[in-house]
Design an enzyme around this catalytic site. Structure first.
Site, mmCIF file in Angstrom:
data_model
loop_
_atom_site.group_PDB
_atom_site.id
_atom_site.type_symbol
_atom_site.label_atom_id
_atom_site.label_comp_id
_atom_site.label_asym_id
_atom_site.label_seq_id
_atom_site.Cartn_x
_atom_site.Cartn_y
_atom_site.Cartn_z
ATOM 1 N N GLY A 27 35.245 44.904 89.865
ATOM 2 C CA GLY A 27 36.318 45.601 89.464
ATOM 3 C C GLY A 27 37.781 44.827 89.863
ATOM 4 O O GLY A 27 38.877 45.326 90.032
ATOM 5 N N ASN A 29 39.372 43.079 87.925
ATOM 6 C CA ASN A 29 40.404 42.670 86.937
ATOM 7 C C ASN A 29 41.567 44.046 86.913
ATOM 8 O O ASN A 29 42.588 43.735 86.189
ATOM 9 C CB ASN A 29 39.738 42.707 85.538
ATOM 10 C CG ASN A 29 39.228 44.292 85.152
ATOM 11 O OD1 ASN A 29 38.000 44.434 85.687
ATOM 12 N ND2 ASN A 29 39.875 44.981 84.452
ATOM 13 N N SER A 30 41.467 44.702 87.863
ATOM 14 C CA SER A 30 42.311 45.954 87.698
ATOM 15 C C SER A 30 42.851 46.532 89.118
ATOM 16 O O SER A 30 41.666 46.558 90.060
ATOM 17 C CB SER A 30 41.852 46.997 86.780
ATOM 18 O OG SER A 30 42.620 48.107 86.914
ATOM 19 N N GLY A 31 43.921 47.264 89.153
ATOM 20 C CA GLY A 31 44.172 47.972 90.433
ATOM 21 C C GLY A 31 44.095 47.305 91.659
ATOM 22 O O GLY A 31 44.225 46.244 92.170
ATOM 23 N N GLY A 33 41.167 46.225 92.951
ATOM 24 C CA GLY A 33 40.327 45.082 93.065
ATOM 25 C C GLY A 33 41.337 43.773 92.649
ATOM 26 O O GLY A 33 41.052 42.764 93.382
ATOM 27 N N TYR A 181 32.390 62.581 91.304
ATOM 28 C CA TYR A 181 33.091 61.460 91.891
ATOM 29 C C TYR A 181 32.758 61.515 93.598
ATOM 30 O O TYR A 181 32.559 60.663 94.122
ATOM 31 C CB TYR A 181 34.327 61.617 91.826
ATOM 32 C CG TYR A 181 35.338 60.292 92.343
ATOM 33 C CD1 TYR A 181 35.030 59.213 92.103
ATOM 34 C CD2 TYR A 181 36.176 60.741 93.062
ATOM 35 C CE1 TYR A 181 35.908 58.225 92.494
ATOM 36 C CE2 TYR A 181 36.968 59.724 93.682
ATOM 37 C CZ TYR A 181 36.913 58.382 93.496
ATOM 38 O OH TYR A 181 37.673 57.664 94.155
#
Ligand SMILES: NC(=O)c1ccc[n+]([C@@H]2O[C@H](COP(=O)([O-])OP(=O)(O)OC[C@H]3O[C@@H](n4cnc5c(N)ncnc54)[C@H](OP(=O)(O)O)[C@@H]3O)[C@@H](O)[C@H]2O)c1
Length: 308
Positions: A27, A29-31, A33, A181
């Site tokens: 992850g 590529n986003s947020g 990460g 989740y």
């Protein structure tokens, strides 16, 4: 200076020079990460950004290079919802690389209807836990090459919810988006506890974190345009930034004060932001029986075995 005072004052500026160290971030590529990758790269680490889409990974690389033009960055395409994709990606990395820091960070949340991965696992549990279980096993040869490696798995405060107890792992009997989740995030904690026990006496440590809360793409599954607009506004009012939410991961990955098996989260009274420090495990999540159950089920479902 004691460990406590160092923790109390910790900010990313405390991170030592990371030249010569390699981090692998799912992850990336986003947020959270992407922010974790950016800070590690600024401190000199070589970072392998892992994600399921090469274009998104290239954009993330370009974004980090805006602030750190000489950043040492590579990408790896891996879909955590596909055991075949995980096998391909990890085989390549495990053959040649040394990984010092593995961040099991990618995740999905609040998927409105029960969906499955390409291997037939419930999507949230399959991606957030089983994908990382298989990925970590596949990367063990690369982690063992490091003189001191750390695996940081990103859980959530949802791991403490009662609905997250580890039963009906595939949500076959009933499906709730946030229940799935919570189970996956509890599994992140129980997995780390069991992994840390199994890694005792080796050069690899395992730590689990919860990032507090931040506005990222994680909230994108909210149903309908109205709900999405509400979540977008509420998130901006109530949640923090990915910068702050990456602190627990950064602290867990780089601080010499952190010990294998710890659960790291923000120190703020609301537990959503603040200096990272060790926090209490969710009730029962450190129980070896729960760890052994999850490990056996994860092996059975994925067919993956760890060579520790
Ligand atoms: N934000 C919060 O408030 C918060 C709170 C508690 C815990 N967390 C945890 O923090 C972690 C990072 O979340 P975030 O907030 O940064 O969310 P995000 O911005 O949505 O990032 C999630 C990342 O996971 C990747 N991902 C999702 N499914 C994948 C798959 N099948 N294979 C490979 N990569 C996949 C996404 O890739 P794509 O871009 O391709 O979708 C994205 O890069 C998650 O584990 C989440 O549970 C976040």
């Amino acid at each position: 200076m004691t460990a406590t005072t160092r923790t109390a004052r910790w900010t990313p500026e405390a991170i030592a020079d990371l030249h010569g160290r390699t981090a692998f971030i799912t992850g990336g590529n986003s947020g959270i990460g992407l922010e974790t990758a950016r800070v590690l790269a600024v401190h000199g680490a070589r970072v392998i950004l892992a994600g399921r889409n090469q274009d998104k990974l290239d954009e993330a690389v370009a974004e980090i290079r805006k602030v750190q033009p000489d950043a040492r960055l590579d990408t790896a395409v891996v879909d955590l919802g596909s055991l075949a994709s995980i096998r391909t990606a990890t085989a390549r990395v495990a053959e040649t690389e040394t990984i010092d820091l593995l961040f099991n960070n990618a995740g999905v949340m609040n998927v409105p209807e029960r969906r499955t991965t390409s291997d037939g696992f419930e999507l949230t549990f399959g991606t957030n836990h089983l994908g990382h279980f298989a990925l970590t096993a596949g990367l063990m040869p690369a982690l063992r090459r490091s003189r001191a490696a750390r695996i940081v798995t990103v859980s959530a405060i949802a791991a403490t919810w009662r609905s997250g107890r580890l039963a009906d792992l595939m949500s076959e009997r009933s499906y709730g988006a946030m229940t799935a989740y919570a189970k996956s995030k509890r599994a992140n904690v129980a997995f780390t506890q069991e992994l840390a026990r199994r890694l005792t006496g080796t050069t690899v440590e395992a730590v689990v974190v919860h990032p507090g809360s931040a506005v990222t793409n994680l909230q994108r599954h909210s149903e309908g345009p109205l709900a999405r607009a509400f979540v977008a506004i509420a998130s901006r009012l109530l949640l923090g930034s990915p910068e702050g939410a990456a602190w627990p991961s950064l602290y867990a990955g780089t601080s010499p004060d952190v010990r294998s098996g710890q659960f790291i989260g923000p120190a703020g009274r609301d537990q959503t932001s603040g200096t990272p420090r060790p926090v209490a495990l969710p009730d029962g999540a450190g129980d070896p029986a729960e760890g052994a159950f999850l490990w056996a089920e994860s092996e059975r479902l994925t067919g993956v075995r760890f060579d520790l």
